[in-house]
Design a protein around this motif. Sequence first.
Motif, PDB file in Angstrom:
ATOM      1  N   ASN A  87       1.507   8.410   1.129  1.00  8.43           N
ATOM      2  CA  ASN A  87       1.928   9.768   0.745  1.00  8.43           C
ATOM      3  C   ASN A  87       2.743  10.356   1.892  1.00  8.43           C
ATOM      4  O   ASN A  87       2.319  10.326   3.034  1.00  8.43           O
ATOM      5  CB  ASN A  87       0.718  10.676   0.476  1.00  8.43           C
ATOM      6  CG  ASN A  87       0.112  10.420  -0.890  1.00  8.43           C
ATOM      7  OD1 ASN A  87       0.633   9.636  -1.674  1.00  8.43           O
ATOM      8  ND2 ASN A  87      -0.999  11.079  -1.180  1.00  8.43           N
ATOM      9  N   PHE A 143      -4.478   8.550   3.574  1.00  2.00           N
ATOM     10  CA  PHE A 143      -4.763   8.660   2.133  1.00  2.00           C
ATOM     11  C   PHE A 143      -3.492   8.598   1.315  1.00  2.00           C
ATOM     12  O   PHE A 143      -2.437   9.057   1.742  1.00  2.00           O
ATOM     13  CB  PHE A 143      -5.484   9.985   1.841  1.00  2.00           C
ATOM     14  CG  PHE A 143      -6.716  10.205   2.688  1.00  2.00           C
ATOM     15  CD1 PHE A 143      -7.434   9.132   3.220  1.00  2.00           C
ATOM     16  CD2 PHE A 143      -7.169  11.503   2.967  1.00  2.00           C
ATOM     17  CE1 PHE A 143      -8.574   9.340   4.001  1.00  2.00           C
ATOM     18  CE2 PHE A 143      -8.296  11.716   3.757  1.00  2.00           C
ATOM     19  CZ  PHE A 143      -9.000  10.648   4.275  1.00  2.00           C
ATOM     20  N   SER A 144      -3.606   8.054   0.120  1.00  2.00           N
ATOM     21  CA  SER A 144      -2.436   8.018  -0.765  1.00  2.00           C
ATOM     22  C   SER A 144      -2.834   8.192  -2.219  1.00  2.00           C
ATOM     23  O   SER A 144      -2.339   7.505  -3.111  1.00  2.00           O
ATOM     24  CB  SER A 144      -1.653   6.725  -0.535  1.00  2.00           C
ATOM     25  OG  SER A 144      -2.481   5.591  -0.725  1.00  2.00           O
ATOM     26  N   GLY A 145      -3.728   9.165  -2.444  1.00  2.00           N
ATOM     27  CA  GLY A 145      -4.124   9.481  -3.807  1.00  2.00           C
ATOM     28  C   GLY A 145      -3.058  10.320  -4.505  1.00  2.00           C
ATOM     29  O   GLY A 145      -2.089  10.742  -3.892  1.00  2.00           O
ATOM     30  N   GLY A 146      -3.274  10.556  -5.793  1.00  2.00           N
ATOM     31  CA  GLY A 146      -2.379  11.432  -6.556  1.00  2.00           C
ATOM     32  C   GLY A 146      -1.219  10.671  -7.143  1.00  2.00           C
ATOM     33  O   GLY A 146      -0.981   9.538  -6.813  1.00  2.00           O
ATOM     34  N   TRP A 189       0.849  -1.195   0.000  1.00  2.00           N
ATOM     35  CA  TRP A 189       0.000   0.000   0.000  1.00  2.00           C
ATOM     36  C   TRP A 189       0.879   1.237   0.000  1.00  2.00           C
ATOM     37  O   TRP A 189       1.783   1.373   0.808  1.00  2.00           O
ATOM     38  CB  TRP A 189      -0.943   0.000   1.209  1.00  2.00           C
ATOM     39  CG  TRP A 189      -2.017  -1.036   1.058  1.00  2.00           C
ATOM     40  CD1 TRP A 189      -2.028  -2.292   1.589  1.00  2.00           C
ATOM     41  CD2 TRP A 189      -3.215  -0.912   0.289  1.00  2.00           C
ATOM     42  NE1 TRP A 189      -3.159  -2.979   1.199  1.00  2.00           N
ATOM     43  CE2 TRP A 189      -3.911  -2.156   0.397  1.00  2.00           C
ATOM     44  CE3 TRP A 189      -3.781   0.100  -0.497  1.00  2.00           C
ATOM     45  CZ2 TRP A 189      -5.140  -2.389  -0.233  1.00  2.00           C
ATOM     46  CZ3 TRP A 189      -4.996  -0.127  -1.121  1.00  2.00           C
ATOM     47  CH2 TRP A 189      -5.658  -1.348  -0.994  1.00  2.00           C
ATOM     48  N   PHE A 243     -11.629   0.602   4.028  1.00  2.00           N
ATOM     49  CA  PHE A 243     -10.943   0.813   2.756  1.00  2.00           C
ATOM     50  C   PHE A 243      -9.464   0.445   2.848  1.00  2.00           C
ATOM     51  O   PHE A 243      -8.894   0.410   3.936  1.00  2.00           O
ATOM     52  CB  PHE A 243     -11.066   2.284   2.337  1.00  2.00           C
ATOM     53  CG  PHE A 243     -12.482   2.685   2.045  1.00  2.00           C
ATOM     54  CD1 PHE A 243     -13.034   2.488   0.782  1.00  2.00           C
ATOM     55  CD2 PHE A 243     -13.289   3.220   3.046  1.00  2.00           C
ATOM     56  CE1 PHE A 243     -14.361   2.835   0.521  1.00  2.00           C
ATOM     57  CE2 PHE A 243     -14.615   3.566   2.789  1.00  2.00           C
ATOM     58  CZ  PHE A 243     -15.150   3.374   1.523  1.00  2.00           C
ATOM     59  N   GLY A 244      -8.880   0.219   1.674  1.00  2.00           N
ATOM     60  CA  GLY A 244      -7.426   0.028   1.562  1.00  2.00           C
ATOM     61  C   GLY A 244      -6.945  -1.101   2.452  1.00  2.00           C
ATOM     62  O   GLY A 244      -7.591  -2.153   2.571  1.00  2.00           O
ATOM     63  N   MET A 293     -10.537   4.143   7.656  1.00  2.00           N
ATOM     64  CA  MET A 293      -9.697   4.420   6.488  1.00  2.00           C
ATOM     65  C   MET A 293      -8.226   4.525   6.870  1.00  2.00           C
ATOM     66  O   MET A 293      -7.880   5.204   7.834  1.00  2.00           O
ATOM     67  CB  MET A 293     -10.136   5.758   5.877  1.00  2.00           C
ATOM     68  CG  MET A 293     -11.639   5.823   5.596  1.00  2.00           C
ATOM     69  SD  MET A 293     -12.115   7.436   4.903  1.00  2.00           S
ATOM     70  CE  MET A 293     -11.779   8.471   6.345  1.00  2.00           C
ATOM     71  N   PRO A 294      -7.348   3.912   6.097  1.00  2.00           N
ATOM     72  CA  PRO A 294      -5.920   4.135   6.314  1.00  2.00           C
ATOM     73  C   PRO A 294      -5.546   5.541   5.824  1.00  2.00           C
ATOM     74  O   PRO A 294      -6.370   6.189   5.157  1.00  2.00           O
ATOM     75  CB  PRO A 294      -5.261   3.066   5.428  1.00  2.00           C
ATOM     76  CG  PRO A 294      -6.283   2.758   4.394  1.00  2.00           C
ATOM     77  CD  PRO A 294      -7.632   2.999   4.988  1.00  2.00           C
TER      78      PRO A 294
END
Lengths: 142, 142, 74, 74
Positions: A141, D71-74, A138, D6-7, D68-69
């Motif tokens: 960021n 975030f790691s969008g983008g 996973w 999620f995730g 939720m873990p």
Amino acid sequence: MKNIFINGPISPAFITESISRHESRTEIGGHSIFLGQVRRDLIGNKPVTAIDYTAYEDMAIEKMAVIREEVFGKYPLTCMHIHHSLGKVEAGQICLFVFTSAAHRREAMDACNELVERIKAELPIWGKELFEDESYQWKENI
Amino acid sequence: MKNIFINGPISPAFITESISRHESRTEIGGHSIFLGQVRRDLIGNKPVTAIDYTAYEDMAIEKMAVIREEVFGKYPLTCMHIHHSLGKVEAGQICLFVFTSAAHRREAMDACNELVERIKAELPIWGKELFEDESYQWKENI
Amino acid sequence: MDIISFGKIAEIAGGSFSIDNAPDTDSLKKIIEQKFPALKGVKYLLAVDKKMIRGNINLDKNSVVALMPPFSGG
Amino acid sequence: MDIISFGKIAEIAGGSFSIDNAPDTDSLKKIIEQKFPALKGVKYLLAVDKKMIRGNINLDKNSVVALMPPFSGG
């Protein structure tokens, strides 16, 4: 509320179309665009071959609408377009497209930078980095 | 030294091609793009219909090479592409294309912003704002 | 000595022209402003051999001097 | 009470599930961590009805809680 999600990678042709549509908006003086591209990072010694994105879609779309309003309130923008991939995006492909336009360059650039930071920090989206051997990790960021 | 000049407007298709060429550069994580678009400003009550660009081309190309080296020295960039129009560019068309790529977004965005500021301040290029009635005024960057 | 000019300045000075050699940029400016009195009221910059100059610098007979209005690219 | 995840957290908690109503988020966390002990070592965030929450807030039986873990969008 606008949906920001696109299945799979964001194609360069999609980006061009988006740019082309602004030719009639002759009050615009500057466009600022950020494109996020999936990086073939080495984790240990295994290269990342793709990222598989999932999201809490409803929440992300609602949150993006709030961010959109706040950024429109802060900068005199003409337009703002945000697109993020869901599902698998290969290394080298584009997963994030942020596009702001304004009469003057500074506002377009500052708004674009701020949007990118907020999207990464505030939208419930997760990337799973896939390796060649079908293992994964996973993404985080930093 | 790279020529930065293009005759007439910069087409969205040219921009896409430029983006597409980076798909094989999988060490890239972020692209930052600035597009300058000719604005239909009202001067008095006459709208600007186009800008006619001229330059001291040799000097601009030499100066751009110096700026390029300095910005490459300051930020860890993968690529940097700069294109500026010469001749007539209609309102709504694109006259400046600055494109930076880096492993991480911050460097790409900061370098792009700095390039745009330096191009406007340091390159010997002049814009003549044309009106419908064939009169004109020399543009001034503020 | 070859002088070239651009933009609004080229409209006053007519593009490129030659003048008798001037020893430095301050003297050059005097000669040019005598030739084109309209330049006196206008802001212009000088480049010598494609480098921007500030203050007064020496010229030789092969120098190419550019008279330029403030830049307005982008 | 409906819980969604999620995730990385979904891998531990298995996506969505129901639990007996909890009066507030602190009690909810205890219940969930008892059900899925692996969650104790993991960083996760809570959203209630699609809003991020900090600290302890009251829940009602219609609340939808998301685990939720980061975030790691983008």
